[in-house]
Scaffold this motif. Structure first.
Motif, PDB file in Angstrom:
ATOM      1  N   ALA B  19       0.837  -1.200   0.000  1.00 47.81           N
ATOM      2  CA  ALA B  19       0.000   0.000   0.000  1.00 47.81           C
ATOM      3  C   ALA B  19       0.871   1.249   0.000  1.00 47.81           C
ATOM      4  CB  ALA B  19      -0.923  -0.016   1.214  1.00 47.81           C
ATOM      5  N   ILE B  20       1.942   1.226   0.806  1.00 48.99           N
ATOM      6  CA  ILE B  20       2.825   2.393   0.865  1.00 48.99           C
ATOM      7  C   ILE B  20       3.478   2.634  -0.486  1.00 48.99           C
ATOM      8  CG2 ILE B  20       5.020   3.203   1.814  1.00 48.99           C
ATOM      9  CD1 ILE B  20       4.171   1.974   4.472  1.00 48.99           C
ATOM     10  N   ALA B  21       3.956   1.559  -1.115  1.00 48.97           N
ATOM     11  CA  ALA B  21       4.605   1.709  -2.420  1.00 48.97           C
ATOM     12  C   ALA B  21       3.627   2.302  -3.430  1.00 48.97           C
ATOM     13  CB  ALA B  21       5.131   0.360  -2.903  1.00 48.97           C
ATOM     14  N   PHE B  22       2.399   1.809  -3.402  1.00 45.39           N
ATOM     15  CA  PHE B  22       1.409   2.300  -4.358  1.00 45.39           C
ATOM     16  C   PHE B  22       1.111   3.779  -4.101  1.00 45.39           C
ATOM     17  CE2 PHE B  22      -2.961   2.958  -5.858  1.00 45.39           C
ATOM     18  CZ  PHE B  22      -2.780   2.609  -7.188  1.00 45.39           C
ATOM     19  N   ALA B  23       0.926   4.122  -2.827  1.00 41.88           N
ATOM     20  CA  ALA B  23       0.641   5.521  -2.493  1.00 41.88           C
ATOM     21  C   ALA B  23       1.795   6.420  -2.920  1.00 41.88           C
ATOM     22  CB  ALA B  23       0.383   5.662  -0.995  1.00 41.88           C
ATOM     23  N   ALA B 301      10.636   2.634 -11.068  1.00 42.75           N
ATOM     24  CA  ALA B 301      11.622   1.578 -10.868  1.00 42.75           C
ATOM     25  C   ALA B 301      12.225   1.672  -9.467  1.00 42.75           C
ATOM     26  CB  ALA B 301      12.718   1.674 -11.928  1.00 42.75           C
ATOM     27  N   VAL B 302      12.551   2.908  -9.034  1.00 44.58           N
ATOM     28  CA  VAL B 302      13.116   3.088  -7.698  1.00 44.58           C
ATOM     29  C   VAL B 302      12.133   2.603  -6.632  1.00 44.58           C
ATOM     30  CG1 VAL B 302      13.864   4.799  -6.002  1.00 44.58           C
ATOM     31  CG2 VAL B 302      14.600   5.003  -8.373  1.00 44.58           C
ATOM     32  N   ILE B 303      10.858   2.978  -6.793  1.00 39.40           N
ATOM     33  CA  ILE B 303       9.845   2.566  -5.813  1.00 39.40           C
ATOM     34  C   ILE B 303       9.705   1.051  -5.806  1.00 39.40           C
ATOM     35  CG2 ILE B 303       7.380   2.661  -5.269  1.00 39.40           C
ATOM     36  CD1 ILE B 303       7.429   5.554  -6.348  1.00 39.40           C
ATOM     37  N   ALA B 304       9.723   0.452  -6.990  1.00 36.00           N
ATOM     38  CA  ALA B 304       9.589  -1.012  -7.066  1.00 36.00           C
ATOM     39  C   ALA B 304      10.759  -1.690  -6.373  1.00 36.00           C
ATOM     40  CB  ALA B 304       9.508  -1.440  -8.526  1.00 36.00           C
ATOM     41  N   VAL B 305      11.958  -1.167  -6.584  1.00 36.72           N
ATOM     42  CA  VAL B 305      13.118  -1.790  -5.951  1.00 36.72           C
ATOM     43  C   VAL B 305      13.046  -1.635  -4.434  1.00 36.72           C
ATOM     44  CG1 VAL B 305      15.605  -1.603  -5.647  1.00 36.72           C
ATOM     45  CG2 VAL B 305      14.628  -1.642  -7.924  1.00 36.72           C
ATOM     46  N   ASN B 306      12.619  -0.456  -3.969  1.00 42.81           N
ATOM     47  CA  ASN B 306      12.491  -0.274  -2.521  1.00 42.81           C
ATOM     48  C   ASN B 306      11.475  -1.231  -1.930  1.00 42.81           C
ATOM     49  OD1 ASN B 306      14.433   1.637  -2.412  1.00 42.81           O
ATOM     50  ND2 ASN B 306      13.034   3.374  -2.491  1.00 42.81           N
ATOM     51  N   LEU B 307      10.401  -1.479  -2.695  1.00 42.83           N
ATOM     52  CA  LEU B 307       9.406  -2.449  -2.246  1.00 42.83           C
ATOM     53  C   LEU B 307      10.043  -3.835  -2.144  1.00 42.83           C
ATOM     54  CD1 LEU B 307       6.428  -3.087  -1.590  1.00 42.83           C
ATOM     55  CD2 LEU B 307       6.112  -3.570  -4.013  1.00 42.83           C
ATOM     56  N   ALA B 308      10.814  -4.189  -3.171  1.00 39.98           N
ATOM     57  CA  ALA B 308      11.478  -5.496  -3.158  1.00 39.98           C
ATOM     58  C   ALA B 308      12.401  -5.618  -1.951  1.00 39.98           C
ATOM     59  CB  ALA B 308      12.257  -5.692  -4.451  1.00 39.98           C
ATOM     60  N   VAL B 309      13.098  -4.510  -1.627  1.00 38.20           N
ATOM     61  CA  VAL B 309      13.995  -4.534  -0.462  1.00 38.20           C
ATOM     62  C   VAL B 309      13.190  -4.755   0.820  1.00 38.20           C
ATOM     63  CG1 VAL B 309      15.500  -3.107   0.963  1.00 38.20           C
ATOM     64  CG2 VAL B 309      15.824  -3.175  -1.497  1.00 38.20           C
ATOM     65  N   ASP B 310      12.071  -4.017   0.938  1.00 36.57           N
ATOM     66  CA  ASP B 310      11.217  -4.181   2.115  1.00 36.57           C
ATOM     67  C   ASP B 310      10.759  -5.629   2.259  1.00 36.57           C
ATOM     68  OD1 ASP B 310      11.323  -1.673   3.093  1.00 36.57           O
ATOM     69  OD2 ASP B 310       9.502  -0.954   2.118  1.00 36.57           O
ATOM     70  N   LEU B 311      10.393  -6.229   1.137  1.00 32.68           N
ATOM     71  CA  LEU B 311       9.912  -7.610   1.193  1.00 32.68           C
ATOM     72  C   LEU B 311      11.047  -8.565   1.545  1.00 32.68           C
ATOM     73  CD1 LEU B 311       7.388  -7.751  -1.759  1.00 32.68           C
ATOM     74  CD2 LEU B 311       7.093  -6.977   0.584  1.00 32.68           C
ATOM     75  N   SER B 312      12.241  -8.267   1.060  1.00 35.35           N
ATOM     76  CA  SER B 312      13.345  -9.173   1.369  1.00 35.35           C
ATOM     77  C   SER B 312      13.739  -9.086   2.842  1.00 35.35           C
ATOM     78  CB  SER B 312      14.545  -8.884   0.469  1.00 35.35           C
ATOM     79  OG  SER B 312      15.012  -7.583   0.708  1.00 35.35           O
ATOM     80  N   TYR B 313      13.451  -7.942   3.494  1.00 36.50           N
ATOM     81  CA  TYR B 313      13.670  -7.865   4.945  1.00 36.50           C
ATOM     82  C   TYR B 313      12.909  -9.003   5.634  1.00 36.50           C
ATOM     83  CZ  TYR B 313      15.322  -3.000   4.708  1.00 36.50           C
ATOM     84  OH  TYR B 313      16.006  -1.852   4.452  1.00 36.50           O
ATOM     85  N   ALA B 314      11.661  -9.198   5.163  1.00 32.43           N
ATOM     86  CA  ALA B 314      10.803 -10.188   5.806  1.00 32.43           C
ATOM     87  C   ALA B 314      11.369 -11.592   5.634  1.00 32.43           C
ATOM     88  CB  ALA B 314       9.392 -10.108   5.250  1.00 32.43           C
ATOM     89  N   VAL B 315      12.057 -11.805   4.501  1.00 27.56           N
ATOM     90  CA  VAL B 315      12.667 -13.121   4.287  1.00 27.56           C
ATOM     91  C   VAL B 315      13.827 -13.311   5.257  1.00 27.56           C
ATOM     92  CG1 VAL B 315      13.879 -14.576   2.631  1.00 27.56           C
ATOM     93  CG2 VAL B 315      11.977 -13.129   1.875  1.00 27.56           C
TER      94      VAL B 315
END
Lengths: 289, 324, 540
Positions: B19-23, B301-315
């Motif tokens: 949601a944050i990435a989309f906003a 692209a920057v926002i998408a990568v930051n989202l990917a980073v956030d998700l990888s934290y969870a991993v």
């Protein structure tokens, strides 16, 4: 992510003594002072006049007369490097000032208030972070045209969320400390606490981040003026000098080497200075494994 | 071995990040749109040139939807972005999406090769330095990294051109033969740009990896692992590395943004027909629709990568995905 | 033959002498207690045995374990010993486990490493070990992560790791210092049983003489890196031949001399808490759902008379600190009323709270964390003066700070120093000076002595008692330590899971606890008198 802050418990004299035993700090300090001195001296004196074109002397290699050689208009590269330092330092310094001046209060405020205010400010931060400095510069240039001021604004805007984040993370680490509770029990308001207790305790972090952003600002300014989006000719700038050098690499490599070295040495000096300060003031980094 | 199955906090975390990435994306598009709005000059007039009559301009304005209310125009534009309809370039007179697609074939491989190169160099160096902290190897590696951080990538690129293209004549000094000419010549011409982009980033990443590892190596649980009888190397690999990944991932995410911005400069140094060069030329030609589109694309692209980073934290960090 | 023999061990770190001619031995199946105040070098002794010393440390002398010369052993030899023949338990359970690995992985890891067992076998052994330390599989599957466990549970995992391979020697460095008394008693029981089952030698390191007396067969008393006295526990402590031993023992049992409480029985209550509750929102368990609220304080009422000294006792997490914060108007209750000198303080604006704050001050637990390291003592101690109606002048302020410092036994010249120039005990005096500078009627003290060494603790308790007499200040002492409550308070409130479950005269409640919670606290509390008596009895 949580941040641990170990607050150094030392007197000013003790820190100073430690500073002068720290190689990184001393090296960085000396380089920074020399570069600053060079920029200041350039106002009063340069070996040659950088605005005067001497076509007869064009693209000469380094010699006793021209230590760094001359460019395609016969201008002395050493003089241009000296004058260019002014521009680089001014842009980077003002951009750090903008970043600190706006970012630190925002970060401290977000940490003090918490809740929705914090969340909203951090989201705005994310937004600004999504525009790398160069992109903002390109947009700003698209609107207002190129120039040193626009470079400052672009780099400065990008610095704001950086400082906001550092200040917020630092303040969040200080707020749960017992001395803050004690201050609250003594009836201090959160604004008073932020100024009297929080800011002095995160000053180290901010100074270290400041030197890093200063160095990054020099790099960013060089990139912008290389693209022609920064300071405009005839004002010499390190990035622009590299642009001019590019097509003449085969005949006059010194035109590229010396301005580039100026950037490297300046950034290196600032980074060493920052590392040194962090090392001196943060006992944790000195801990043995 | 034993894995905790994803429980509600994991989905909550993912949804919140999404949601944050989309906003952020929506807000960013508003910013870009607003910039387009406050730009001086009438796009219709720009397209038709100075000789067009007021009626002609007005007609085109209506055709382009420029007379519609602001909110409607924003929605129209944003809707266009989602369906990959960025509009037409003023100067190239082709749909922007075609330009972007063509240029992306250069920029994307360049950024990815650079990112891979930087990671492959930096992580082992960081590990090596952290494990031999304070010894000669560490000092040399970190000295080199300190220098690497200070080198502007475009100057480094110039020096690489001088040495490898001008002097040794191993690779072309610039230009791009296109993928049609075969993979090898194309890759060869991307080699120097990728190295120029990657090395300064690798220096930063190596420093971050080292300091994150050293920080982790000071933690109590490292002592617990040592007290179990694990040798130092095993402790480093099994316990320290994964904990140190969190700051490293953060920096990797930030670096992607820097790499994207870096391609703009590097593509200009090497005359590569990529997105960066496209946007740079579009500025000088005041082809604003192209500038806008490419900026929006890079921001996304920057926002998408930051989202990917956030998700990888969870991993990496179970505290984000499991119940307390 | 002894299992562990430490002989003329000296240790320096960066030129500072940490240990000097240290001697110590542990026989198989024996519990050796190593006692000392902070900085005495007891933890370094443990790390020297494990060869996990900091890099700058230089050790000389001899450490022999099971015939192996530890100081001469290679790193490979040490790796073979660590975790297999020597296990170690650390002080801080919250940070001793790797946050990104499951507890199963962490217990099985050492087993696999040393025995080359298959993953399945190692996990099975890890499972058994976790069952043994009181973490049954139904509630604590191997897939749990450390952050899903409480401090006491985490310490059990650390013990499982240390004992998984049935080591010959277990070293426990302050294993219960970070836990409350009830958990402490449970963990000590567990250690005692494990040692007996496997005939392990146990080196138990503690600052707490009572804990060591209850556990140890023999005792070594360390001071500033030197052994003061060593020998049989019961004899050493009953005879108290060495002056330092006597000093430690007396400080552990110290009770300040106090006359009858000030103004007790006066009509108007100073503080009146009525039906106060505080909820914290539960953790978010999905996007739209939260766990039910956590009720930290549940319908608590209490009343204090002027000059009265009351203890609020409970296990960690029982809500006592939350209650204290609400009384200090640093946190707001969800329900109930708090009246200070008859005036409600709940819901008041900060400006309207000034008079109440002036008469109500606080002393915190951590003497290191409760001062801003960037400010000088003068500013720190003077901070509450900001609450006075009229701002004092600089000279008046210095005068008042000097007076407060004098009252807590510090020199007035100390006001120009920074907090780091003081020891822990002195800092706690500073903390008290800050609390009394506005001449408050009530001081809330949150675990004010639990971070201090016993000898310092005795002095600070004396200071509290003296100020109570002299200034008529009422105290609300928050503590989990019954000896503190007994030493300094007239009344005690026992708090359990957010509620006050028992109240009454301190001596009565502590001698004849009625509620289950109070009984658990009393029976778990280490008591040096009792421990010595029991030892003597056992040995006849």
């Amino acid at each position: 992510m949580t941040l641990h802050i170990d607050i150094p418990e030392e007197t000013f004299v003790g820190i100073l003594a430690k500073a002068f035993r720290n190689t990184a700090f001393v090296t960085g300090f000396v380089i920074t002072v020399l570069i600053l001195a060079m920029a200041v001296i350039s106002y009063a004196w340069t070996p040659y006049d950088v605005t005067k074109l001497v076509i007869a002397d064009k693209t000469q290699g380094p010699s006793l007369a021209h230590w760094f050689g001359t460019d395609h208009f016969g201008r002395d590269i050493l003089s241009m490097v000296m004058v260019g330092a002014r521009n680089s330092i001014a842009v980077a310094l003002v951009a750090v000032g903008i970043g600190m001046g706006v970012g630190v209060p925002l970060g401290a405020f977000a940490a003090a208030r918490g809740g929705l205010v914090d969340e909203a400010l951090m989201r705005v931060n994310d937004l600004v972070f999504a525009f790398p400095a160069l992109l903002s510069a390109i947009m700003i240039t698209a609107i207002f045209g190129p120039g040193a001021v626009n470079a400052i604004i672009a780099i400065g805007i990008f610095n704001i969320p950086v400082f906001a984040r550092v200040a917020r993370a630092g303040a969040l680490a200080v707020w749960p400390r017992e001395f803050i509770l004690a201050a609250r029990a003594a009836g201090k308001s959160s604004a008073q606490i932020s100024i009297e207790h929080v800011l002095p305790n995160i000053a180290t972090l901010l100074v270290v981040q400041g030197t890093i952003q200063f160095a990054l600002g020099i790099l960013a300014e060089a990139g912008l003026s290389y693209l022609g989006l920064g300071a405009q000719p005839p004002m010499p700038s390190w990035g622009r000098m590299l642009f001019d050098a590019q097509t003449r690499m085969v005949v006059a490599p010194w035109m590229a080497i010396f301005p580039g070295m100026a950037i490297v040495v300046t950034v290196l000096g600032l980074n060493l200075l920052g590392d040194g300060i962090a090392d001196i003031l943060d006992p944790k980094s000195r801990r043995q494994r | 071995m034993v894995r905790a199955d994803p429980s509600p906090p994991m989905t909550a975390y993912l949804l919140k990040r999404l949601a944050i990435a989309f906003a952020t994306l929506v807000l960013a598009s508003m910013v870009v749109f607003a910039v387009l709005e406050i730009l001086p000059g009438d796009p219709a007039r720009l397209m038709l040139g100075m000789n067009a009559s007021a009626d002609q301009v007005e007609l085109l304005r209506n055709q382009m939807g420029l007379n519609a209310p602001l909110a409607w125009r924003y929605l129209h534009w944003a809707g266009g972005l989602f369906s990959l309809d960025f509009g037409r370039s003023y100067t190239y007179s082709v749909p922007v999406i075609d330009l972007v697609r063509e240029r992306l074939a250069v920029s994307l491989p360049l950024a990815l090769v650079a990112l891979a190169l930087s990671t492959i160099i930096a992580i082992p160096v960081g590990l090596y330095s952290a494990s031999r902290r304070g010894r000669a190897g560490d000092t040399v590696a970190m000295g080199a990294a300190q220098l690497g951080v200070a080198v502007p990538n475009f100057w480094f690129a110039l020096m690489l051109i001088y040495v490898f293209a001008v002097w040794l004549r191993l690779v072309p000094a610039g230009g791009f033969p296109g993928w049609g000419a075969g993979a090898w010549p194309a890759l060869k011409s991307l080699l120097l740009p990728a190295v120029a982009l990657a090395l300064p980033q690798a220096a930063i990443l190596a420093r971050v990896t080292r300091s994150a590892l050293i920080e982790v190596l000071n933690e109590d649980y490292i002592r617990t692992a040592r007290a179990k009888g694990l040798p130092y190397r095993a402790v480093l690999w099994r316990h320290a590395l994964r904990n140190a990944m969190i700051p490293v991932l953060t920096i990797l995410g930030l670096q992607f943004a820097f790499l994207l911005a870096g391609t703009i400069i590097i593509e200009n140094v090497f005359y590569l027909p990529g997105l960066g060069r496209l946007v740079f030329q579009a500025i000088t030609q005041r082809d604003l629709i192209v500038v806008e589109s490419v900026v929006m694309l890079l921001v996304a692209a920057v926002i998408a990568v930051n989202l990917a980073v956030d998700l990888s934290y969870a991993v990496v960090d179970p505290r984000l995905r499991t119940r307390q | 033959m002894n299992l562990l023999e430490v002989d003329t061990l000296s240790l320096t770190i960066g030129g500072t002498q940490i240990l000097k001619n240290m001697e110590l031995s542990v026989a198989p199946g024996e519990v050796m207690g190593l006692v000392g105040e902070s900085g005495s070098g007891k933890s370094m002794t443990a790390l020297a045995v494990m060869q996990l010393l900091p890099h700058a440390a230089r050790a000389t002398g001899r450490i022999t374990f099971n015939g192996v010369d530890i100081l001469a052993a290679t790193e490979d030899q040490m790796c073979a010993l660590r975790g297999d023949d020597i296990g170690m338990v650390f002080q801080e359970p919250m940070t001793a486990l790797n946050p990104v690995k499951t507890i199963g992985e962490q217990v099985a890891e050492g087993i696999r490493w040393h025995t080359r067992a298959s993953r399945a076998d190692a996990e099975e052994r890890a499972r058994k070990m976790l069952d043994r330390v009181g973490l049954p599989s139904a509630k604590f599957p191997l897939s749990r992560y450390p952050h899903q466990l409480s401090g006491g549970q985490r310490q059990r995992v650390v013990i499982a790791i240390a004992c998984a391979l049935k080591p010959k020697l277990l070293i426990a460095d302050e294993p219960t210092t970070a836990l409350d008394v009830v958990l402490q008693a449970q963990i000590l029981d567990l250690l005692r049983d494990l040692v007996a089952e496997n005939r392990m030698g146990l080196l138990l390191i503690s600052h707490d003489l009572a804990v060591v007396t209850e556990m140890a067969d023999r005792i070594t008393i360390l001071r500033r890196g030197e052994v003061m006295e060593a020998g049989d526990t019961a004899r050493t402590l009953s005879e108290q031949l060495h002056p330092y031993t006597r000093q430690l023992a007396q400080a552990s049992m110290h009770v300040p001399a106090r006359a009858r409480p000030h103004g007790a029985g006066s009509s108007l209550p100073l503080l009146d808490v009525e039906g106060v509750s505080r909820n914290y929102p539960g953790r978010r368990i999905s996007l739209f759902r939260r766990a039910p609220d956590v009720r930290a304080v549940d319908d608590v009422s209490l009343s204090m008379a002027p000059g009265q000294s009351v203890a609020l006792v409970g296990r960690s997490g029982c809500g006592k600190s939350t209650l204290a914060r609400m009384i200090l108007a640093l946190d707001r209750p969800n329900a109930g009323a708090i009246r200070f000198r008859g005036e409600a303080i709940v819901g008041k604006r900060e400006a309207a709270l000034k008079p109440a704050r002036r008469d109500m001050q606080v002393v915190f637990q951590d003497p290191y964390g409760s001062f801003d390291p960037r400010q000088k003592v003068e500013r720190l101690v003077a901070e509450p003066l900001h609450l006075l109606e009229r701002r004092p002048t600089r000279a008046e302020r210095r005068e008042m700070v000097a007076h407060a410092l004098h009252e807590v036994g510090l020199d007035q010249r100390d006001m120009d120093k920074y907090p780091h120039e003081f020891s822990g005990g002195q800092r706690q005096r500073l903390s008290i000076a800050r609390a009394i500078i506005t001449r408050p009627k009530l001081v809330v003290a949150d675990e004010p002595v639990s971070a201090l060494d016993v000898s310092i603790r005795a002095q600070i308790l004396d200071l509290f008692a003296g100020l109570n007499q002299k200034l008529g200040i009422a105290y609300l002492f928050i503590t989990h330590d019954l000896t503190v409550a007994r030493a300094i308070t007239d009344e005690v409130l026992i708090m359990h899971e957010g509620r006050i479950v028992e109240r009454g005269k301190t001596s009565e409640v502590l001698d004849h606890p009625r509620s289950e919670a109070a009984q658990a606290l009393v029976s778990a509390a280490p008591d040096l008198h009792r421990a010595i008596a029991r030892r003597m009895q056992e040995q006849g």
